[in-house]
Design an enzyme around this catalytic site. Structure first.
Site, mmCIF file in Angstrom:
data_model
loop_
_atom_site.group_PDB
_atom_site.id
_atom_site.type_symbol
_atom_site.label_atom_id
_atom_site.label_comp_id
_atom_site.label_asym_id
_atom_site.label_seq_id
_atom_site.Cartn_x
_atom_site.Cartn_y
_atom_site.Cartn_z
ATOM 1 N N LYS A 215 0.831 -1.212 0.000
ATOM 2 C CA LYS A 215 0.000 0.000 0.000
ATOM 3 C C LYS A 215 0.866 1.263 0.000
ATOM 4 O O LYS A 215 0.648 2.198 -0.783
ATOM 5 C CB LYS A 215 -0.903 -0.031 1.236
ATOM 6 C CG LYS A 215 -1.596 1.250 1.540
ATOM 7 C CD LYS A 215 -2.648 1.531 0.515
ATOM 8 C CE LYS A 215 -3.200 2.923 0.684
ATOM 9 N NZ LYS A 215 -4.423 3.126 -0.027
ATOM 10 N N CYS A 269 -4.271 10.569 1.329
ATOM 11 C CA CYS A 269 -3.476 9.359 1.082
ATOM 12 C C CYS A 269 -2.088 9.694 0.581
ATOM 13 O O CYS A 269 -1.087 9.454 1.252
ATOM 14 C CB CYS A 269 -4.198 8.496 0.062
ATOM 15 S SG CYS A 269 -5.916 8.257 0.498
HETATM 16 N N1 SAJ Z 1 -2.398 14.580 -8.807
HETATM 17 C C1 SAJ Z 1 -1.556 15.363 -9.571
HETATM 18 N N2 SAJ Z 1 -1.139 14.881 -10.785
HETATM 19 C C2 SAJ Z 1 -1.530 13.672 -11.248
HETATM 20 C C3 SAJ Z 1 -2.364 12.856 -10.459
HETATM 21 C C4 SAJ Z 1 -2.793 13.345 -9.235
HETATM 22 O O1 SAJ Z 1 -1.171 16.476 -9.183
HETATM 23 O O2 SAJ Z 1 -1.128 13.323 -12.357
HETATM 24 C C5 SAJ Z 1 -2.847 15.072 -7.487
HETATM 25 C C6 SAJ Z 1 -4.376 15.156 -7.368
HETATM 26 O O3 SAJ Z 1 -4.860 16.353 -7.877
HETATM 27 C C7 SAJ Z 1 -4.544 15.036 -5.871
HETATM 28 C C8 SAJ Z 1 -3.422 14.094 -5.460
HETATM 29 O O4 SAJ Z 1 -2.489 14.117 -6.519
HETATM 30 O O5 SAJ Z 1 -4.351 16.289 -5.229
HETATM 31 C C9 SAJ Z 1 -3.841 12.665 -5.200
HETATM 32 O O6 SAJ Z 1 -4.818 12.248 -6.145
HETATM 33 P P1 SAJ Z 1 -4.865 10.781 -6.791
HETATM 34 O O7 SAJ Z 1 -6.010 10.742 -7.703
HETATM 35 O O8 SAJ Z 1 -3.537 10.461 -7.352
HETATM 36 O O9 SAJ Z 1 -5.012 9.834 -5.574
HETATM 37 P P2 SAJ Z 1 -6.033 9.699 -4.328
HETATM 38 O O10 SAJ Z 1 -5.339 10.282 -3.139
HETATM 39 O O11 SAJ Z 1 -7.379 10.204 -4.620
HETATM 40 O O12 SAJ Z 1 -6.116 8.111 -4.217
HETATM 41 C C10 SAJ Z 1 -4.920 7.383 -4.058
HETATM 42 C C11 SAJ Z 1 -4.953 6.187 -5.036
HETATM 43 N N3 SAJ Z 1 -3.631 5.597 -5.095
HETATM 44 C C12 SAJ Z 1 -2.983 5.395 -6.266
HETATM 45 O O13 SAJ Z 1 -3.456 5.730 -7.336
HETATM 46 C C13 SAJ Z 1 -1.653 4.722 -6.191
HETATM 47 C C14 SAJ Z 1 -5.989 5.186 -4.587
HETATM 48 O O14 SAJ Z 1 -5.911 4.008 -5.385
HETATM 49 C C15 SAJ Z 1 -5.776 4.813 -3.119
HETATM 50 O O15 SAJ Z 1 -6.742 3.893 -2.664
HETATM 51 C C16 SAJ Z 1 -5.902 6.060 -2.316
HETATM 52 O O16 SAJ Z 1 -4.850 6.956 -2.716
HETATM 53 C C17 SAJ Z 1 -5.767 5.730 -0.838
HETATM 54 O O17 SAJ Z 1 -6.796 5.660 -0.174
HETATM 55 O O18 SAJ Z 1 -4.646 5.469 -0.380
#
Ligand code: SAJ
Length: 452
Positions: A215, A269
């Protein structure tokens, strides 16, 4: 092994969808939370946060008569812990001049303690909360063993990370692969039987510490990858390049997949979990630490972008900047979006909030429109009651979150709601040509190719 009745402890973003899903699959589910308001809301038939599809599954669970709520656990066949593991705000660790955050494990500890009086031989306990490596073995097992029962022989104990993406939780809960780590192979098997009730994705058995690491590795990898994208956005501006164009070209390479820059990394997360590694082994985590620093500094980069946009405008009119005070002093900024990412109502650890605070520190007057939580009570933040109210007197419109409804804006319609023709897009949500046609000047984060 069969499960008739379960207790799900923690009814937040993960616990509630999981509990409701179990209830719709025929199990008697006691949803437990220490927050009386949450319990009251759920008992009244409402849910306390927005997640697409959750409302329907919740209603179905209530109608089935299988789902009830309580502030304490009770005897059950299985206990699932899904409580938050934030970091501590008042203390930090330090290694070699690097300050790092420390996990706050109080919720996991007290949820585990609450199970002890109800634990019986043959029960299954699963921890789902994201936790530092070895938490199941070093923290959870010893507490549960205060019952006089032994983990692995008298009861089954597992760690199974939730991996669902907010916004798509209901689908991913069922379809994603599930890693189930057991303190013994028998525990992992019991965990498999438990999740098999609704999981359609593959279920993979392993040990608890591997499952915990899996994780943390997933979210840390994403954080580091976003950090490099954010660093590229700074480099692109330095060298007069459009980072979005450069990324899309680099991503044509078959083995390259650069993520998107933005105003920073938020949520509960990705901006939190990497610290669990740093705390557990600060001497081994220099890259992880520095990626966190890069992402945390990205809101300041947005402020520089906003200043640059005003400098360009001011130079055109006055031929220079008054250095005595910030160029943002007194400027009216319409900020679009406060959620931590697109199409969710979750404002936790949102970089947009940090951007708003930094703008205010520079003397700007910021009005925020967050369609997913228009009545959010955010200390020090001026939430507008409508899009119109945000745009009305603005000197600039700042796009902070790529909500679908923002990217679908009709430029002509926006032009009729505001007198400003200046836009700053931090998420590559808007098409330059379309907005130009309606008379707007669009600045994009990471794009210094040639100001339009
Ligand atoms: N973000 C960026 N650039 C990107 C992708 C995301 O700046 O290219 C930013 C988003 O705007 C946001 C943050 O990153 O502020 C996180 O967003 P996210 O969509 O990457 O992730 P979370 O936090 O919504 O969900 C993550 C997921 N983990 C992964 O994709 C490895 C999800 O599968 C997990 O279950 C979740 O964390 C968790 O609960 O840990």
């Amino acid at each position: 092994m069969s499960f008739q009745k379960i207790c799900v402890i923690g009814l937040g973003y993960i616990g509630l969808p999981t509990a409701a899903t179990f209830a719709t699959h025929g199990l008697k589910v006691i949803g437990v939370d220490i927050n009386s308001q949450v319990i009251e809301t759920l008992r009244s038939g409402e849910i306390h946060f927005h997640e697409p599809g959750l409302g329907d599954v919740f209603k179905q669970a209530i109608r089935s008569g299988n789902f009830s709520f309580s502030m304490q656990p009770e005897e059950a066949d299985a206990f699932l812990i899904a409580v938050p593991t934030p970091f501590q705000t008042d203390v930090h660790g330090e290694y070699d001049g690097r300050k790092y955050k420390l996990a706050d494990m109080r919720a996991v500890r007290s949820a585990t303690e609450a199970i002890v009086p109800h634990l019986r031989k043959g029960n299954l306990v699963v921890l789902e909360s994201t936790s530092p490596p070895r938490t199941t073995i070093d923290l959870v097992a010893p507490i549960l063993e205060r019952s006089g029962l032994k983990a692995g022989s008298d009861f089954f104990l597992c760690y199974s990370p939730e991996r669902v993406l907010p916004g798509q939780i209901m689908r991913e809960l069922i379809e994603n692969a599930r890693v189930v780590g057991g303190v013994t192979p028998e525990s992992a098997k019991a965990g498999r039987a438990f999740y098999q009730i609704f999981v359609k994705g593959e279920i993979i058995e392993t040990d608890t510490t591997t499952a915990e690491m899996v994780k943390l590795m997933e979210n840390t990898t994403r954080d580091v990858n976003i950090a490099i994208a954010n660093e590229f956005s700074r480099l692109a501006e330095r060298f007069g390049v459009d980072v979005w164009e450069a990324i899309s070209l680099a991503n044509r390479h078959p083995r390259i997949n650069i993520l998107s820059p933005g105003p920073g990394v938020g949520g509960h997360c990705i901006s939190v979990d990497p610290w669990f590694f740093v705390e557990a082994a600060p001497e081994l985590t220099s890259l992880i630490y520095h990626a966190r620093q890069v992402n945390n500094a990205q809101p300041s980069f947005v402020i520089e972008k906003v200043k640059q946009a005003f400098r360009i405008a001011q130079a055109a009119i006055l031929g220079g900047e008054d250095a005595a005070e910030s160029i943002l002093s007194g400027k009216k900024i319409a900020a679009l979006g406060l959620a931590y990412k697109p199409d969710v109502d979750d404002l936790r650890e949102s970089p947009a909030t940090e951007v708003v605070h930094l703008l205010q520190e520079e003397g700007a007057q910021v009005k925020v429109w967050e369609p997913f939580k228009p009545d959010a009570n955010m200390p020090g933040i001026d939430m507008a009651s409508s899009l119109e109210a945000t745009l009305k007197d603005a000197d600039v419109i700042l796009l902070l979150v790529k909500h679908t409804e923002f990217i679908n804006f009709d430029p002509e319609e926006i032009a009729s709601k505001t007198s400003t023709r200046r836009l700053i897009d931090c998420v590559n949500g808007w098409n330059t040509k379309k907005w130009q046609k309606a008379g707007f000047q669009l600045h994009r984060l990471g794009d210094n190719k040639s100001p339009i």
